[in-house]
Design a protein around this motif. Structure first.
Motif, mmCIF file in Angstrom:
data_model
loop_
_atom_site.group_PDB
_atom_site.id
_atom_site.type_symbol
_atom_site.label_atom_id
_atom_site.label_comp_id
_atom_site.label_asym_id
_atom_site.label_seq_id
_atom_site.Cartn_x
_atom_site.Cartn_y
_atom_site.Cartn_z
ATOM 1 N N SER A 68 -0.996 -0.517 21.282
ATOM 2 C CA SER A 68 -2.389 -0.426 20.843
ATOM 3 C C SER A 68 -2.489 -0.849 19.387
ATOM 4 O O SER A 68 -1.478 -0.977 18.686
ATOM 5 C CB SER A 68 -2.891 1.019 20.995
ATOM 6 N N ASP A 69 -3.731 -1.035 18.930
ATOM 7 C CA ASP A 69 -3.946 -1.438 17.542
ATOM 8 C C ASP A 69 -3.385 -0.390 16.571
ATOM 9 O O ASP A 69 -2.805 -0.722 15.532
ATOM 10 C CB ASP A 69 -5.433 -1.640 17.275
ATOM 11 N N LEU A 70 -3.562 0.885 16.921
ATOM 12 C CA LEU A 70 -3.069 1.966 16.056
ATOM 13 C C LEU A 70 -1.546 1.955 15.980
ATOM 14 O O LEU A 70 -0.960 2.121 14.895
ATOM 15 C CB LEU A 70 -3.562 3.317 16.571
ATOM 16 N N GLN A 71 -0.920 1.748 17.145
ATOM 17 C CA GLN A 71 0.546 1.697 17.166
ATOM 18 C C GLN A 71 1.070 0.506 16.357
ATOM 19 O O GLN A 71 2.067 0.613 15.646
ATOM 20 C CB GLN A 71 1.046 1.606 18.602
ATOM 21 N N ILE A 72 0.377 -0.624 16.472
ATOM 22 C CA ILE A 72 0.785 -1.805 15.698
ATOM 23 C C ILE A 72 0.641 -1.541 14.198
ATOM 24 O O ILE A 72 1.507 -1.896 13.396
ATOM 25 C CB ILE A 72 -0.047 -3.033 16.112
ATOM 26 N N LYS A 73 -0.466 -0.863 13.826
ATOM 27 C CA LYS A 73 -0.684 -0.540 12.418
ATOM 28 C C LYS A 73 0.419 0.382 11.896
ATOM 29 O O LYS A 73 0.948 0.188 10.790
ATOM 30 C CB LYS A 73 -2.041 0.113 12.233
ATOM 31 N N ASN A 74 0.775 1.386 12.710
ATOM 32 C CA ASN A 74 1.833 2.322 12.284
ATOM 33 C C ASN A 74 3.184 1.602 12.116
ATOM 34 O O ASN A 74 3.941 1.871 11.186
ATOM 35 C CB ASN A 74 1.981 3.452 13.298
ATOM 36 N N LEU A 75 3.418 0.666 13.072
ATOM 37 C CA LEU A 75 4.670 -0.098 12.981
ATOM 38 C C LEU A 75 4.702 -0.972 11.736
ATOM 39 O O LEU A 75 5.724 -1.078 11.050
ATOM 40 C CB LEU A 75 4.851 -0.960 14.226
ATOM 41 N N LEU A 76 3.562 -1.602 11.438
ATOM 42 C CA LEU A 76 3.492 -2.427 10.234
ATOM 43 C C LEU A 76 3.679 -1.600 8.974
ATOM 44 O O LEU A 76 4.340 -2.031 8.001
ATOM 45 C CB LEU A 76 2.157 -3.167 10.182
ATOM 46 N N ASP A 77 3.145 -0.384 8.975
ATOM 47 C CA ASP A 77 3.329 0.511 7.828
ATOM 48 C C ASP A 77 4.809 0.878 7.661
ATOM 49 O O ASP A 77 5.337 0.916 6.539
ATOM 50 C CB ASP A 77 2.500 1.786 7.997
ATOM 51 N N GLU A 78 5.479 1.132 8.791
ATOM 52 C CA GLU A 78 6.901 1.466 8.751
ATOM 53 C C GLU A 78 7.720 0.280 8.236
ATOM 54 O O GLU A 78 8.648 0.436 7.425
ATOM 55 C CB GLU A 78 7.400 1.866 10.137
ATOM 56 N N LEU A 79 7.367 -0.910 8.733
ATOM 57 C CA LEU A 79 8.074 -2.111 8.273
ATOM 58 C C LEU A 79 7.861 -2.339 6.778
ATOM 59 O O LEU A 79 8.792 -2.705 6.044
ATOM 60 C CB LEU A 79 7.588 -3.333 9.058
ATOM 61 N N SER A 80 6.633 -2.116 6.321
ATOM 62 C CA SER A 80 6.321 -2.286 4.909
ATOM 63 C C SER A 80 7.088 -1.282 4.060
ATOM 64 O O SER A 80 7.643 -1.619 3.003
ATOM 65 C CB SER A 80 4.820 -2.132 4.677
ATOM 66 N N GLU A 81 7.156 -0.048 4.553
ATOM 67 C CA GLU A 81 7.886 0.991 3.821
ATOM 68 C C GLU A 81 9.381 0.668 3.759
ATOM 69 O O GLU A 81 10.024 0.824 2.718
ATOM 70 C CB GLU A 81 7.663 2.343 4.492
ATOM 71 N N SER A 82 9.924 0.196 4.886
ATOM 72 C CA SER A 82 11.345 -0.172 4.919
ATOM 73 C C SER A 82 11.630 -1.349 3.998
ATOM 74 O O SER A 82 12.644 -1.396 3.302
ATOM 75 C CB SER A 82 11.762 -0.521 6.347
ATOM 76 N N SER A 83 10.701 -2.304 3.996
ATOM 77 C CA SER A 83 10.862 -3.467 3.121
ATOM 78 C C SER A 83 10.828 -3.059 1.657
ATOM 79 O O SER A 83 11.631 -3.541 0.843
ATOM 80 C CB SER A 83 9.762 -4.487 3.410
ATOM 81 N N ASP A 84 9.925 -2.148 1.308
ATOM 82 C CA ASP A 84 9.832 -1.661 -0.068
ATOM 83 C C ASP A 84 11.120 -0.941 -0.475
ATOM 84 O O ASP A 84 11.595 -1.076 -1.608
ATOM 85 C CB ASP A 84 8.642 -0.713 -0.221
ATOM 86 N N MET A 85 11.669 -0.166 0.460
ATOM 87 C CA MET A 85 12.895 0.570 0.159
ATOM 88 C C MET A 85 14.060 -0.395 -0.093
ATOM 89 O O MET A 85 14.820 -0.249 -1.041
ATOM 90 C CB MET A 85 13.257 1.521 1.304
ATOM 91 N N LEU A 86 14.157 -1.426 0.776
ATOM 92 C CA LEU A 86 15.228 -2.409 0.607
ATOM 93 C C LEU A 86 15.068 -3.170 -0.710
ATOM 94 O O LEU A 86 16.054 -3.464 -1.397
ATOM 95 C CB LEU A 86 15.234 -3.391 1.778
ATOM 96 N N ASP A 87 13.829 -3.488 -1.073
ATOM 97 C CA ASP A 87 13.588 -4.184 -2.327
ATOM 98 C C ASP A 87 13.942 -3.290 -3.519
ATOM 99 O O ASP A 87 14.501 -3.775 -4.519
ATOM 100 C CB ASP A 87 12.124 -4.610 -2.426
ATOM 101 N N SER A 88 13.652 -1.981 -3.406
ATOM 102 C CA SER A 88 13.995 -1.043 -4.480
ATOM 103 C C SER A 88 15.501 -0.963 -4.657
ATOM 104 O O SER A 88 16.005 -0.911 -5.796
ATOM 105 C CB SER A 88 13.428 0.347 -4.170
ATOM 106 N N ILE A 89 16.227 -0.955 -3.526
ATOM 107 C CA ILE A 89 17.696 -0.940 -3.597
ATOM 108 C C ILE A 89 18.206 -2.210 -4.264
ATOM 109 O O ILE A 89 19.073 -2.178 -5.139
ATOM 110 C CB ILE A 89 18.298 -0.792 -2.191
ATOM 111 N N PHE A 90 17.646 -3.356 -3.865
ATOM 112 C CA PHE A 90 18.034 -4.649 -4.432
ATOM 113 C C PHE A 90 17.794 -4.676 -5.938
ATOM 114 O O PHE A 90 18.638 -5.165 -6.710
ATOM 115 C CB PHE A 90 17.241 -5.762 -3.738
ATOM 116 N N GLN A 91 16.654 -4.133 -6.364
ATOM 117 C CA GLN A 91 16.316 -4.140 -7.783
ATOM 118 C C GLN A 91 17.153 -3.138 -8.583
ATOM 119 O O GLN A 91 17.356 -3.309 -9.790
ATOM 120 C CB GLN A 91 14.821 -3.824 -7.987
#
Length: 409
Positions: free
Chosen positions: A16-39
């Motif tokens: 559903s649209d809500l599930q897709i939004k939640n998944l995108l939020d999780e992906l964004s959060e994971s990406s931010d975490m990986l970028d923080s580790i890289f930095q």
């Protein structure tokens, strides 16, 4: 993350649209975490693309920005359209990256000295392949700050040099003993003269008599003061600012600057420098001081032997056994074996107005560079100084010489 993304892509049509939004939020959060580790990684990292041979910066962390002097902000749009070496202000690092990427070399490294507001910083730069899905897409540039390691090496050399102060202190004690004895004797003579005068008629001795003794005392005090000043110069730690520089460039500048002076004194200055000289870890200012000391001694020796023309000074560089070798020779008056054996001793000099510290300081400077210095001489024929300096580990495999100079590289 990769497995997670694969599963999501297989089921995304059923979400559903809500599930897709939640998944995108999780992906964004994971990406931010990986970028923080890289930095946050203390090692500097540059991810460079080799797609279409454009060699652009794909990603850079904060450590890399601290260690490398960028003339273009690597995060701004202007840096995205130019090769990585055009974003860097240090010419040595820029040339290294350009040569490595354009020749498609991988798994290479080199060390550089970089000037910053805090002084000289040493960085080790290595390049390794960057692959995605078993396909080579770029390179990873790793920058390690090795300044502390270099400083520890310098400290170790200074501690070793301190061990040699025993001989210097013994020489100073011997030098001080004689003037102190002279001062003591003349003060006693003055005291006896004054005592006899008081016992006889109460009049002081002849002024000229007293002044003669006092003149000797003052002269010996001046001599003591000079010994102490020279001693402080000999034992004071040298302020060394080591950099990775091409020694041939410094020698070429020396020749260009001093050749007119030598020519005016009818002294021929010859130079023969090896090609592709490696960068050596030295202090340019102190290295030049050593060469000037050699030149001054050579000129004095030549003037002792020749009244007119005939003097010759030769400067030659070679690469031998992974070391940079400098030979500085002249055809002056030369030295006998006894003098030659003592030439680097503090306070030893054959000059009427010499301090005996010039060659001692030159020896000390070369030792600070982790190098060695030797002298050979023949009375009435000339003298040669040979300076040997180590080539940094990273530059050893790059040693090559395409001239007929006999380099053993």
């Amino acid at each position: 993350m990769q497995e997670f993304s694969k599963r999501v892509s297989q089921k995304v049509s059923k979400l559903s649209d809500l599930q897709i939004k939640n998944l995108l939020d999780e992906l964004s959060e994971s990406s931010d975490m990986l970028d923080s580790i890289f930095q946050s990684i203390p090692t500097g990292l540059l991810i460079v693309s080799n797609s279409e041979s454009n060699f652009r910066i794909l990603k850079v962390n904060k450590a890399a920005e601290r260690y490398i002097p960028f003339k273009l902000n690597p995060r701004e749009t202007a840096a995205e359209s130019v090769p990585v070496w055009n974003t860097i202000s240090d010419s040595d690092i820029s040339d290294f990256l350009k040569g490595t990427f354009e020749s498609k070399k991988t798994n290479v490294s080199d060390e550089f000295s970089v000037r910053s507001s805090g002084g000289i910083r040493f960085v080790d730069i290595s390049i390794s392949p960057f692959a995605r899905k078993n396909e080579l897409v770029g390179s990873i540039v790793r920058i390690e700050d090795v300044t502390e390691k270099r400083n520890q090496e310098i400290l170790l050399h200074r501690m070793e040099a301190m061990a040699g102060l025993t001989n210097i202190a013994a020489n100073v004690a011997h030098e001080i003993k004689n003037p102190l004895g002279a001062i003591s004797i003349h003060i006693q003579l003055i005291q006896k003269a004054v005592k006899k005068s008081r016992e006889r008629d109460g009049l002081l001795p002849d002024p000229k008599f007293v002044e003669n003794y006092l003149d000797v005392v003052n002269s010996e005090i001046d001599r003591l003061n000079k010994i102490v000043v020279d001693f402080l110069m000999a034992v004071r730690p040298i302020s060394v600012n080591l950099e990775l520089v091409n020694p041939n460039s410094l020698l070429e500048a020396f020749v260009e600057f001093f050749k007119p002076e030598f020519t005016a004194k009818d002294v021929v200055l010859e130079s023969d420098f090896c090609r592709n000289a490696p960068r050596i870890l030295i202090d340019p200012k102190l290295f030049r001081e050593v060469i000037v000391n050699f030149a001054q001694n050579s000129l004095a020796a030549i003037q002792n032997r020749f009244t007119g023309s005939g003097g010759r000074i030769s400067i030659q560089t070679r690469i031998s056994d992974e070391k940079f070798v400098l030979r500085f020779s002249d055809n002056g008056s030369g030295m006998d074996n006894e003098v030659c054996a003592r030439v680097f001793e503090p306070y030893f000099t054959t000059k009427a107005n010499g301090t005996g510290l010039g060659m001692a300081m030159s020896y000390k400077i070369i030792k600070e560079f982790s190098g060695d210095i030797e002298v050979s001489s023949a009375l009435g024929e000339g003298t040669e100084f040979v300076v040997t300096l180590p080539v940094p580990q990273q530059d050893r495999r790059l040693l090559s010489c395409d001239c007929d100079c006999g380099c053993e590289s």
